[in-house]
Enzyme design. Structure first.
Site, PDB file in Angstrom:
ATOM      1  CB  CYS A   9      -1.008  -0.051   1.150  1.00 33.41           C
ATOM      2  SG  CYS A   9      -2.437   0.986   0.817  1.00 33.41           S
ATOM      3  NE  ARG A  39      -9.222   5.298   3.096  1.00 32.42           N
ATOM      4  CZ  ARG A  39      -8.010   5.812   2.972  1.00 32.42           C
ATOM      5  NH1 ARG A  39      -7.844   6.962   2.355  1.00 32.42           N
ATOM      6  NH2 ARG A  39      -6.959   5.196   3.459  1.00 32.42           N
ATOM      7  CG  HIS A  86      -3.217  -3.438   4.389  1.00 33.95           C
ATOM      8  ND1 HIS A  86      -1.989  -2.962   4.763  1.00 33.95           N
ATOM      9  CD2 HIS A  86      -3.843  -2.406   3.762  1.00 33.95           C
ATOM     10  CE1 HIS A  86      -1.878  -1.694   4.397  1.00 33.95           C
ATOM     11  NE2 HIS A  86      -2.988  -1.325   3.779  1.00 33.95           N
TER      12      HIS A  86
HETATM   13  N1  GLN Z   1      -2.031   6.838   2.075  1.00 36.73           N
HETATM   14  C1  GLN Z   1      -2.170   5.884   1.015  1.00 36.73           C
HETATM   15  C2  GLN Z   1      -3.553   5.911   0.348  1.00 36.73           C
HETATM   16  O1  GLN Z   1      -4.550   6.170   0.975  1.00 36.73           O
HETATM   17  C3  GLN Z   1      -1.830   4.506   1.520  1.00 36.73           C
HETATM   18  C4  GLN Z   1      -2.781   3.958   2.541  1.00 36.73           C
HETATM   19  C5  GLN Z   1      -2.352   2.658   3.161  1.00 36.73           C
HETATM   20  O2  GLN Z   1      -1.173   2.362   3.276  1.00 36.73           O
HETATM   21  N2  GLN Z   1      -3.306   1.863   3.613  1.00 36.73           N
HETATM   22  O3  GLN Z   1      -3.646   5.644  -0.852  1.00 36.73           O
END
Ligand code: GLN
Length: 238
Positions: free
Chosen positions: A96, A130, A194
């Site tokens: 990520c 998101r 993850h």
């Molecule tokens: N900040 C990054 C995004 O939102 C990565 C988020 C994360 O590592 N879960 O794309």
């Protein structure tokens, strides 16, 4: 267990900045799966005020929030150790925020473009929505890893350049945002998963171990990991 002279050094990059969603579990899985093959491991945790050793065999980067991600990219670029390790052929597995920062650019907390560290030919920006939820993907056949599952939570979308290949074709979820998930070149691999990813996908852990030791490794009983995979795949399908 067969006796092996293989020994690998695992480097966990910046636990103080990049450690969300239990990604540190990826270290534990590599250690355990190596030990079950008689491969000895040494793991070092490198905080962001320390220099990155260049003699590691596998480097792990986890997810992170926007600001720690920016700081991590700045420090890794200034340090240069990860670049040297990549030149020496080390395996790098990044999740990520860690994945995005390996590219040429990613979106900061206001969506502003932030320079990445340029180890992967990818560019990330801010998506409209998101991406949160389960992700399932069919891995590029040449990597010889079964269907992967994970959990994604990111705002970023990632464009792949000609210097990388997608890790998987997305079956469920968003991933890069273009129907594919993650990217890789040589021994450098990034993913939005993850989970932690290597707990849920021992095939990926074994791919990294194969890269690190430079040869095939013996198969081991994966029934527990298999049950977890089945459970997650069923949950996604229902
Ligand atoms: N900040 C990054 C995004 O939102 C990565 C988020 C994360 O590592 N879960 O794309």
């Amino acid at each position: 267990m067969s006796v092996s002279s293989d020994s690998i050094k695992i480097v966990w990059i910046y636990p103080d900045l990049l450690s969300t969603y239990g990604d540190q579990g990826n270290c534990i899985v590599l250690e355990r799966r190596a030990a079950r093959r008689g491969i000895s491991t040494r793991t070092v945790h490198v905080r962001s005020d320390e220099s990155v050793p260049v003699d590691g065999d596998i480097y792990l980067l986890g997810g992170g929030e926007d600001r720690p991600q920016i700081l991590a990219a700045q420090r890794l670029r200034a340090d240069g150790g990860l670049h040297k390790a990549a030149e020496f052929g080390a395996a790098i597995f990044a999740v990520c925020a860690g994945y995005q920062l390996l590219g040429s650019e990613f979106g900061g907390e206001e969506g502003q473009p932030v320079p990445g560290i340029g180890l992967l030919d990818i560019r990330s920006g801010r998506g409209e929505k998101r991406a949160v939820g389960e992700i399932v993907g069919d891995v590029a056949p040449e990597l010889n890893v079964p269907r992967i599952t994970g959990f994604e939570n990111h705002q970023g979308v990632t464009h792949l350049g000609p210097g990388v290949k997608p890790l998987a074709k997305t079956v469920v979820g968003v991933g890069n945002g273009d129907g594919f998930e993650g990217a890789y070149r040589d021994h450098i691999l990034g993913t939005y998963m993850h989970g932690p990813a290597l707990v849920r996908n021992p095939g990926l852990a074994d791919l990294l171990l194969r890269w690190a030791v430079g040869h095939e490794i013996q198969p081991i009983d994966d029934s527990w990991a298999g049950r977890l995979r089945e459970e997650r795949l069923k949950a996604v399908a229902s």
